[in-house]
Design an enzyme around this catalytic site. Sequence first.
Site, mmCIF file in Angstrom:
data_model
loop_
_atom_site.group_PDB
_atom_site.id
_atom_site.type_symbol
_atom_site.label_atom_id
_atom_site.label_comp_id
_atom_site.label_asym_id
_atom_site.label_seq_id
_atom_site.Cartn_x
_atom_site.Cartn_y
_atom_site.Cartn_z
ATOM 1 N N ASP A 102 0.820 -1.221 0.000
ATOM 2 C CA ASP A 102 0.000 0.000 0.000
ATOM 3 C C ASP A 102 0.846 1.261 0.000
ATOM 4 O OD1 ASP A 102 0.889 -0.621 2.543
ATOM 5 O OD2 ASP A 102 -0.879 0.129 3.562
ATOM 6 N N ASP A 105 7.257 3.935 2.409
ATOM 7 C CA ASP A 105 7.553 5.046 3.320
ATOM 8 C C ASP A 105 9.068 5.086 3.515
ATOM 9 O OD1 ASP A 105 7.589 6.889 5.373
ATOM 10 O OD2 ASP A 105 6.010 5.970 6.550
ATOM 11 N N VAL A 155 -1.075 9.233 6.431
ATOM 12 C CA VAL A 155 -2.347 9.066 5.732
ATOM 13 C C VAL A 155 -3.056 7.784 6.155
ATOM 14 C CG1 VAL A 155 -1.753 10.432 3.707
ATOM 15 C CG2 VAL A 155 -1.150 8.006 3.757
ATOM 16 N N ARG A 167 -8.953 1.449 7.912
ATOM 17 C CA ARG A 167 -8.558 0.699 6.716
ATOM 18 C C ARG A 167 -9.708 0.607 5.725
ATOM 19 N NH1 ARG A 167 -3.577 -1.892 7.780
ATOM 20 N NH2 ARG A 167 -3.308 -2.708 9.888
HETATM 21 C C1 PRP Z 1 3.015 -0.290 6.626
HETATM 22 C C2 PRP Z 1 2.618 -0.339 5.169
HETATM 23 C C3 PRP Z 1 3.868 -0.793 4.463
HETATM 24 C C4 PRP Z 1 4.966 -0.279 5.339
HETATM 25 C C5 PRP Z 1 5.581 0.922 4.724
HETATM 26 O O1 PRP Z 1 2.825 -1.553 7.164
HETATM 27 O O2 PRP Z 1 1.541 -1.237 4.970
HETATM 28 O O3 PRP Z 1 3.921 -2.199 4.365
HETATM 29 O O4 PRP Z 1 4.390 0.052 6.601
HETATM 30 O O5 PRP Z 1 6.526 1.515 5.551
HETATM 31 P P1 PRP Z 1 8.093 1.402 5.324
HETATM 32 O O6 PRP Z 1 8.386 1.760 3.889
HETATM 33 O O7 PRP Z 1 8.612 2.434 6.282
HETATM 34 O O8 PRP Z 1 8.522 0.019 5.668
HETATM 35 P P2 PRP Z 1 2.606 -1.817 8.705
HETATM 36 O O9 PRP Z 1 3.883 -2.347 9.263
HETATM 37 O O10 PRP Z 1 1.995 -0.629 9.359
HETATM 38 O O11 PRP Z 1 1.600 -3.009 8.698
HETATM 39 P P3 PRP Z 1 0.106 -3.048 8.133
HETATM 40 O O12 PRP Z 1 0.218 -3.183 6.631
HETATM 41 O O13 PRP Z 1 -0.452 -4.259 8.786
HETATM 42 O O14 PRP Z 1 -0.602 -1.773 8.536
#
Ligand code: PRP
Length: 184
Positions: A102, A105, A155, A167
């Site tokens: 998704d 970051d 976001v 979500r």
């Molecule tokens: C979030 C998102 C990405 C990741 C991006 O996952 O879904 O997979 O962080 O961040 P990064 O580039 O800094 O690694 P999260 O760990 O919050 O898990 P989730 O998908 O279950 O919300």
Amino acid sequence: MHPMRQDLEEVLLTEEQIRHRLDDLAMEIQRDYAEKDLTLVAILTGSVMFIADLLRRLPMQLRLDYVGVSSYHGETRSTGELILTKALKLDVRDRDVLVVDDILDTGLTLVNIRAMLQKLQPQSVKFCTFLEKDIPHRENFQADYVGFHIPNKFVVGYGLDYRERYRNLPYVGTLRPEAIAAKL
Ligand code: PRP
């Protein structure tokens, strides 16, 4: 109005904008993988809406698997730790793998997923992310397909959460400070 709309400061991407962009993105992927043996690997949990909307736009033969990793631990900042919560089920050796997430970051997640997948000797590995934050990523990581480039804001919606909420919002927005402070 969606009941969660009141918690948003700003809508960054509407459902219509998302629909249109996904039509183009899917066409690009379809074209690039027309002659290949595609295995989609979606990263749980944030990619759920994106992968579902992408899948229904891809008419070719493909396989789908999920990998679970988590890095945020309920906060709005990445802690730098990564936990594997679900391993890959399909064999990806000699396959063309497209990882779907998704948001890109810090890059922590996809850099680790790339290292994990490369050990499994696929034919190719590429990365598709619904959102890419406009910041430098770990190891200068670059995604191959990007839905939208967004500013460095926290976001929610369209799969993205704040403390596991929001979500199911069908579009993307930023939260009002009151909603963040409320810590549901
Ligand atoms: C979030 C998102 C990405 C990741 C991006 O996952 O879904 O997979 O962080 O961040 P990064 O580039 O800094 O690694 P999260 O760990 O919050 O898990 P989730 O998908 O279950 O919300």
